[in-house]
Design a protein around this motif. Structure first.
Motif, PDB file in Angstrom:
ATOM      1  N   SER A   1      -1.805  -7.614  -7.803  1.00 54.92           N
ATOM      2  CA  SER A   1      -3.030  -6.204  -6.526  1.00 54.92           C
ATOM      3  C   SER A   1      -3.112  -5.617  -6.187  1.00 54.92           C
ATOM      4  CB  SER A   1      -3.383  -8.438  -6.142  1.00 54.92           C
ATOM      5  OG  SER A   1      -2.493  -8.038  -5.093  1.00 54.92           O
ATOM      6  N   ASP A   2      -4.102  -5.500  -5.329  1.00 49.38           N
ATOM      7  CA  ASP A   2      -4.283  -4.265  -4.292  1.00 49.38           C
ATOM      8  C   ASP A   2      -3.699  -4.634  -3.490  1.00 49.38           C
ATOM      9  OD1 ASP A   2      -4.766  -2.416  -6.002  1.00 49.38           O
ATOM     10  OD2 ASP A   2      -6.917  -2.153  -5.911  1.00 49.38           O
ATOM     11  N   ARG A   3      -3.687  -6.214  -3.033  1.00 52.39           N
ATOM     12  CA  ARG A   3      -2.775  -6.183  -1.992  1.00 52.39           C
ATOM     13  C   ARG A   3      -1.931  -6.445  -1.075  1.00 52.39           C
ATOM     14  NH1 ARG A   3      -7.859  -7.916   2.044  1.00 52.39           N
ATOM     15  NH2 ARG A   3      -8.810  -9.209   0.860  1.00 52.39           N
ATOM     16  N   SER A   4      -1.292  -5.645  -2.567  1.00 53.85           N
ATOM     17  CA  SER A   4       0.408  -4.921  -2.367  1.00 53.85           C
ATOM     18  C   SER A   4       0.322  -4.248  -2.479  1.00 53.85           C
ATOM     19  CB  SER A   4       1.168  -6.177  -2.918  1.00 53.85           C
ATOM     20  OG  SER A   4       1.172  -6.165  -3.939  1.00 53.85           O
ATOM     21  N   SER A   5      -0.080  -3.067  -2.198  1.00 54.64           N
ATOM     22  CA  SER A   5      -0.409  -1.389  -2.451  1.00 54.64           C
ATOM     23  C   SER A   5       0.250  -0.408  -2.158  1.00 54.64           C
ATOM     24  CB  SER A   5      -1.743  -1.153  -2.336  1.00 54.64           C
ATOM     25  OG  SER A   5      -2.391  -1.447  -0.623  1.00 54.64           O
ATOM     26  N   PHE A   6       1.643  -1.354  -0.922  1.00 51.43           N
ATOM     27  CA  PHE A   6       2.311  -0.360  -0.505  1.00 51.43           C
ATOM     28  C   PHE A   6       3.390  -0.774  -0.734  1.00 51.43           C
ATOM     29  CE2 PHE A   6       4.799   1.570   3.275  1.00 51.43           C
ATOM     30  CZ  PHE A   6       4.473   3.145   3.160  1.00 51.43           C
ATOM     31  N   VAL A   7       3.640  -1.654  -1.780  1.00 53.02           N
ATOM     32  CA  VAL A   7       5.111  -1.766  -2.638  1.00 53.02           C
ATOM     33  C   VAL A   7       5.512  -1.329  -4.044  1.00 53.02           C
ATOM     34  CG1 VAL A   7       6.375  -4.260  -3.074  1.00 53.02           C
ATOM     35  CG2 VAL A   7       4.551  -4.293  -1.881  1.00 53.02           C
ATOM     36  N   ASN A   8       6.432  -0.758  -4.070  1.00 55.10           N
ATOM     37  CA  ASN A   8       6.609  -0.079  -5.033  1.00 55.10           C
ATOM     38  C   ASN A   8       7.911  -0.072  -5.229  1.00 55.10           C
ATOM     39  OD1 ASN A   8       6.180   1.462  -7.508  1.00 55.10           O
ATOM     40  ND2 ASN A   8       5.509   3.089  -6.519  1.00 55.10           N
ATOM     41  N   GLY A   9       8.455  -0.139  -6.412  1.00 52.31           N
ATOM     42  CA  GLY A   9       9.972  -0.024  -6.755  1.00 52.31           C
ATOM     43  C   GLY A   9      10.126  -1.219  -5.829  1.00 52.31           C
ATOM     44  N   ALA A  10       9.900  -2.353  -5.815  1.00 53.13           N
ATOM     45  CA  ALA A  10      10.487  -3.062  -5.222  1.00 53.13           C
ATOM     46  C   ALA A  10      11.401  -4.300  -6.760  1.00 53.13           C
ATOM     47  CB  ALA A  10       9.335  -4.042  -4.405  1.00 53.13           C
TER      48      ALA A  10
ATOM     49  N   VAL B   1       1.217 -12.378  -9.476  1.00 58.28           N
ATOM     50  CA  VAL B   1      -0.375 -11.828  -9.207  1.00 58.28           C
ATOM     51  C   VAL B   1      -0.378 -10.919  -8.399  1.00 58.28           C
ATOM     52  CG1 VAL B   1      -2.483 -12.261  -8.790  1.00 58.28           C
ATOM     53  CG2 VAL B   1      -0.951 -13.879 -10.552  1.00 58.28           C
ATOM     54  N   PHE B   2       0.646 -11.187  -6.935  1.00 52.48           N
ATOM     55  CA  PHE B   2       0.586 -10.835  -5.893  1.00 52.48           C
ATOM     56  C   PHE B   2       0.609  -8.891  -5.687  1.00 52.48           C
ATOM     57  CE2 PHE B   2       1.749  -9.345  -1.449  1.00 52.48           C
ATOM     58  CZ  PHE B   2       0.879  -9.789  -0.646  1.00 52.48           C
ATOM     59  N   ALA B   3       2.048  -8.503  -6.192  1.00 53.99           N
ATOM     60  CA  ALA B   3       2.674  -8.002  -6.213  1.00 53.99           C
ATOM     61  C   ALA B   3       1.676  -7.087  -7.435  1.00 53.99           C
ATOM     62  CB  ALA B   3       3.889  -8.146  -7.168  1.00 53.99           C
TER      63      ALA B   3
END
Length: 269
Positions: free
Chosen positions: A249-258, A245-247
């Motif tokens: 959400s927009d709170r993890s907006s800089f997390v991509n391809g992780a 759910v955190f991943a």
């Protein structure tokens, strides 16, 4: 922390039990508009009732076999007609087969690829145009540690591991390809996470028979010994739901391809 998920449309496959159910519960608690799907309508109804009782929020349900292309098309049509958008897709449906390489049947090999990899590819491909049109979307693929580690017996993973590896690779490829449309794609990799269904299936496969409670306890006793936490216990569905759910959400907006590994620092390399 407000995860800014209120009114987001979220679809969770394999949402009637285990990790999918707990992720759906947390999305609902955050105010999202949640649809869960799985094969059995009775289990979906029970899950929806459970979530409503615990969160006060209703969730939508659609009976879907993710290995059936017609079912995937029907799900996408339903979401399009009912909501007109999709903000988050959680490709959680999957399973594992743990047998010696020479004992894996062709049917098990094909089914493993269908439910673990083809379903994620196909459903994402069908929902991506809607996300592209709205210039927003998040895809969370749930894989498994057999995709990144060579598991020692009894977790022989010649059947499941390659499919899980494909899920991880697909996630990284799509993160790049869809990123220009403001669509993030991440992969959550659970370690040993306890659910009755999951552990029961593994035990039956390994023992090749049904086990009573004492036999099952004895079979499991060493599974968690390498997990780096005080009780050496397995993960819980709730713990994995927090990551998903955190991943999403927009709170993890800089997390991509992780590739987000949640395995208690389990040492099985």
């Amino acid at each position: 922390m407000d995860l800014q998920l209120k009114d987001k449309v979220v679809v969770v496959t394999g949402g009637s039990a285990g990790i999918g159910l707990e992720a759906a519960r947390l999305f609902a608690a955050e105010g999202a508009r949640v649809l869960i799907c799985a094969r059995r309508e009775d289990k979906l109804a029970a899950a929806a009732s459970d979530i409503a009782d615990s969160t006060g929020s209703d969730v939508d349900t659609v009976a879907v076999d993710v290995t059936n292309v017609a079912d995937l098309d029907r799900l996408v049509s339903y979401v399009t007609e009912r909501y007109g958008r999709i903000d988050v897709l959680v490709n959680n449906a999957g399973t594992g087969t743990y047998k010696p390489f020479l004992e894996v049947t062709d049917e098990e090999l094909v089914y493993g690829m269908q439910i673990n990899f083809f379903a994620q590819f196909r459903l994402t491909q069908r929902f991506a145009p809607m996300m592209i049109a709205q210039h927003y979307g998040v895809v969370i693929n749930v894989a498994g540690e057999t995709g990144i580690k060579v598991m020692h017996p009894p977790f022989r993973s010649s059947c499941t591991g390659p499919a899980k590896s494909a899920e991880i690779r697909l996630s990284k490829v799509l993160a790049t390809e869809l990123g220009e449309h403001n669509i993030r794609v991440n992969c959550v990799v659970p370690g040993l996470v306890y659910t009755d269904d999951r552990f029961g299936k593994w035990e039956r496969e390994m023992a090749k028979t049904e086990l009573d409670d004492e036999e099952a306890k004895a079979t499991r006793k060493d599974w968690g010994r390498n997990i780096a936490r005080p009780d050496h216990e397995w993960g819980t569905a709730e713990e994995l739901a927090n990551v998903i759910v955190f991943a999403a959400s927009d709170r993890s907006s800089f997390v991509n391809g992780a590739v987000l590994v949640a395995d208690g620092a389990e040492d099985k390399s």
